[in-house]
Design an enzyme around this catalytic site. Sequence first.
Site, PDB file in Angstrom:
ATOM      1  N   ASP A   1      40.571  45.471  61.032  1.00  9.29           N
ATOM      2  CA  ASP A   1      41.113  44.209  60.528  1.00  9.29           C
ATOM      3  C   ASP A   1      41.546  44.350  59.066  1.00  9.29           C
ATOM      4  O   ASP A   1      42.610  43.875  58.656  1.00  9.29           O
ATOM      5  CB  ASP A   1      40.060  43.091  60.641  1.00  9.29           C
TER       6      ASP A   1
ATOM      7  N   HIS B   1      37.471  47.514  69.903  1.00 10.21           N
ATOM      8  CA  HIS B   1      36.132  48.094  69.673  1.00 10.21           C
ATOM      9  C   HIS B   1      36.176  49.618  69.504  1.00 10.21           C
ATOM     10  O   HIS B   1      35.148  50.271  69.569  1.00 10.21           O
ATOM     11  CB  HIS B   1      35.153  47.696  70.782  1.00 10.21           C
TER      12      HIS B   1
ATOM     13  N   ASP C   1      37.505  50.938  66.737  1.00 11.05           N
ATOM     14  CA  ASP C   1      37.513  51.277  65.301  1.00 11.05           C
ATOM     15  C   ASP C   1      36.166  51.783  64.808  1.00 11.05           C
ATOM     16  O   ASP C   1      36.082  52.817  64.153  1.00 11.05           O
ATOM     17  CB  ASP C   1      38.054  50.119  64.437  1.00 11.05           C
TER      18      ASP C   1
HETATM   19  C1  GLA Z   1      36.565  42.469  65.263  1.00 12.30           C
HETATM   20  C2  GLA Z   1      36.074  43.488  64.240  1.00 12.30           C
HETATM   21  C3  GLA Z   1      36.936  44.755  64.241  1.00 12.30           C
HETATM   22  C4  GLA Z   1      37.129  45.310  65.645  1.00 12.30           C
HETATM   23  C5  GLA Z   1      37.519  44.199  66.612  1.00 12.30           C
HETATM   24  C6  GLA Z   1      37.530  44.669  68.036  1.00 12.30           C
HETATM   25  O1  GLA Z   1      37.808  41.978  64.905  1.00 12.30           O
HETATM   26  O2  GLA Z   1      36.068  42.928  62.957  1.00 12.30           O
HETATM   27  O3  GLA Z   1      36.371  45.726  63.383  1.00 12.30           O
HETATM   28  O4  GLA Z   1      35.992  45.992  66.073  1.00 12.30           O
HETATM   29  O5  GLA Z   1      36.654  43.088  66.539  1.00 12.30           O
HETATM   30  O6  GLA Z   1      38.505  45.613  68.248  1.00 12.30           O
END
Ligand code: GLA
Length: 385
Positions: free
Chosen positions: A170, A33, A35
Site C-alpha cells: 500500500d 497477501h 507482499d
Molecule cells: C492490506 C495490507 C497490505 C496487503 C493487502 C493484501 O492492504 O496493508 O500490506 O497485505 O492488505 O494484499
Amino acid sequence: MIAEVIKNSFQSKYNNRPLLIKSPGRINLIGEHTDYNLGFVMPAAIEKAIYFAIQENDSKHINIETFLTSPEQITFDLNGKTNEFSSFWGNYFKAILKILRDKKYNLKGFDCVFGGDIPIGSGLSSSAALCCGFIYAVSELLDLGINKAEIALIAQKAEHNIGLNCGLMDQYAVLYGKKSNALFLDCKTLDHKHIPINLHGYSWVLINSNIKHNLAVDSEYNKRRESCELVVNHLRQSNTEINSLRDVKLADLNSIKNEIPSTDFKRANYILEENSRVEKMKNALESGNANKVGALLLEGHNAMSKEYEITTKELDLLVSIGQKLKGVIGSRMMGGGFGGCTINLVKTNLVEDSITSLISTYKEETGIDAEVYELHIGDGVHIIS
Ligand code: GLA
C-alpha cells in the site's frame, strides 16, 4: 474540490497559507497477501485521496484536525503528550510522531487540517494514504529530508504498532504511483516498474460491497501471516536459505504437506500460486490480452475465497453475479479482505448495463446498496501548492 475545502478551512482557522499535499488511495490489480511474503504485487494509486493542509505555527504544539469521519482536533506537544481522543485516525498520528521522535527527527510545532474522499474500511488503503501523506507533509514542511523508501517503512511501522502486520504494497502504491500505470513491485528487492493498464475497449470499475472492515483490529489478517511464517519456519529447519515463501518452490511445499496443518499448507500454496498470477497478469497487460486479464482476476478471486479464505459472502456474490454478465470480463475482491471493494474489468460499451444489473441483483439478494466508483489511476503523493 476537496483540496480547496481543506485549504480554505485551514486558512480561515489559522489565518496562514498552508502547504497542500495530496496523498492517494490505491487499488490492486492482483497479488493479495503476497507482499509480506516478499512476493509480487501490482497496485496503482487512484484519484481518490486524502489532502493535508499544513503549516508551522511557532509553538511547541502540533494541532491536527479533520472533519473526515466525525470532526475532531488532536493536539500533541513535542514530547508526544496528547489530549484524549476518540477518532481511530488519531492512533496513526500518535504512532508516526513517536517513530519520528525515536528516529531523532527535529520536530517543530505545526497546524494540520486533513480530509478526503477515500471510503474508509473499503480496501482502498485510506490508512496508507493517511500515514504516507502525513509523513511526506511533515518532511516537506520541516525539511526533514525523509526519502520515499524511508516514508514507506515508517508508515508500515506505524501500522504494525497499531496492530496490522501489513507488508509494503500500500505504501509503495501511495508513494510511487503514476497516472495510468500500475506498479509491478517485487517485495523482496523492492524493485518496481510501471505497467500501463489501459486496455482498449475495456474499463476498470470498482464496486464497494459496503461491508466495512478494520484490518487493524480484526486478527484474521495477522493469522494469515502467521500461517505463512509457520510454513517458512518449518522449511527452514532443513534449509536455512529459506527466509520467506518467496524462496519456496512448490516441490518444497509439497514435501512437507503431511507435516503441517492442512490450513497452513493451503494458505502457503495460495501464496505461491498468487505470485505466479501476478507475473501472468503483467504479461497479459503488456500484450493487451483482456480475456486473459479477466480470467486471472477470476482465478485470483476463487483462490482468495476457497484457499486463503479472506472474502465475504457479499464479495463472492458480486463476483458471481458479474460472471453471468456478458459485459464483465472478470472481477475479484481487492485488498486485505473481509469486506471492501471488487475490481471489475468491463467492456466499455456495456458498462452501464452491466453495472446496473450487478447493483440491482446485489441489492435484491443482500438488501445492501453497493456503490460504484469509476476508476481513475493517478500519481503518487505530491505537493499541490
Ligand atoms: C492490506 C495490507 C497490505 C496487503 C493487502 C493484501 O492492504 O496493508 O500490506 O497485505 O492488505 O494484499
